[in-house]
Design an enzyme around this catalytic site. Structure first.
Site, PDB file in Angstrom:
ATOM      1  N   CYS A  29       0.157  -5.201   5.527  1.00  0.00           N
ATOM      2  CA  CYS A  29       0.105  -6.276   4.272  1.00  0.00           C
ATOM      3  C   CYS A  29       1.330  -7.430   4.300  1.00  0.00           C
ATOM      4  CB  CYS A  29       0.885  -4.611   3.518  1.00  0.00           C
ATOM      5  SG  CYS A  29       0.855  -4.982   2.213  1.00  0.00           S
ATOM      6  N   CYS A  32       3.857  -6.514   1.455  1.00  0.00           N
ATOM      7  CA  CYS A  32       4.746  -4.632   2.386  1.00  0.00           C
ATOM      8  C   CYS A  32       6.311  -5.850   3.047  1.00  0.00           C
ATOM      9  CB  CYS A  32       4.061  -4.110   3.171  1.00  0.00           C
ATOM     10  SG  CYS A  32       2.812  -3.387   2.480  1.00  0.00           S
TER      11      CYS A  32
END
Length: 104
Positions: A29, A32
């Site tokens: 991600c 993230c």
């Protein structure tokens, strides 16, 4: 206190006392990865107020499902085991500090 990686097995225990910011994330991600250094900074500056834990949603789907995490990163703020706040997506450091201070 360093950021702790948690699992389905120890998540409830790690979020049961005090103020805990739980980062639901995954290695693939992009946002993230962007928020990780922000959380490191906050951990270094606010370790007396909040404990930060990270839960890899790919490896710990049970906990992610329990809290209805559909998008990552999702940050849940726990106070003594109860969710008191939530933010989804990348957040600037100031926004996260304000969120923590609101409940500290």
């Amino acid at each position: 206190m360093a950021i702790t990686n948690v699992t389905d097995q120890n998540f409830a225990k790690e979020t049961s006392e005090g103020l805990v910011l739980a980062d639901f994330w995954a290695p693939w991600c992009g946002p993230c990865k962007m928020i990780a250094p922000v959380l490191e900074e906050i951990d270094g500056e606010m370790e007396d107020k909040v404990q930060i834990v990270k839960l890899d949603v790919d490896e710990n789907q049970e906990t992610a499902g329990k809290y209805g995490v559909m998008s990552i990163p999702t940050l849940l703020l726990f106070k003594d085991g109860n969710v008191v706040d939530q933010v989804i997506g990348f957040q600037p450091k100031e926004a996260l500090v304000d969120l923590i201070n609101k409940h500290a």
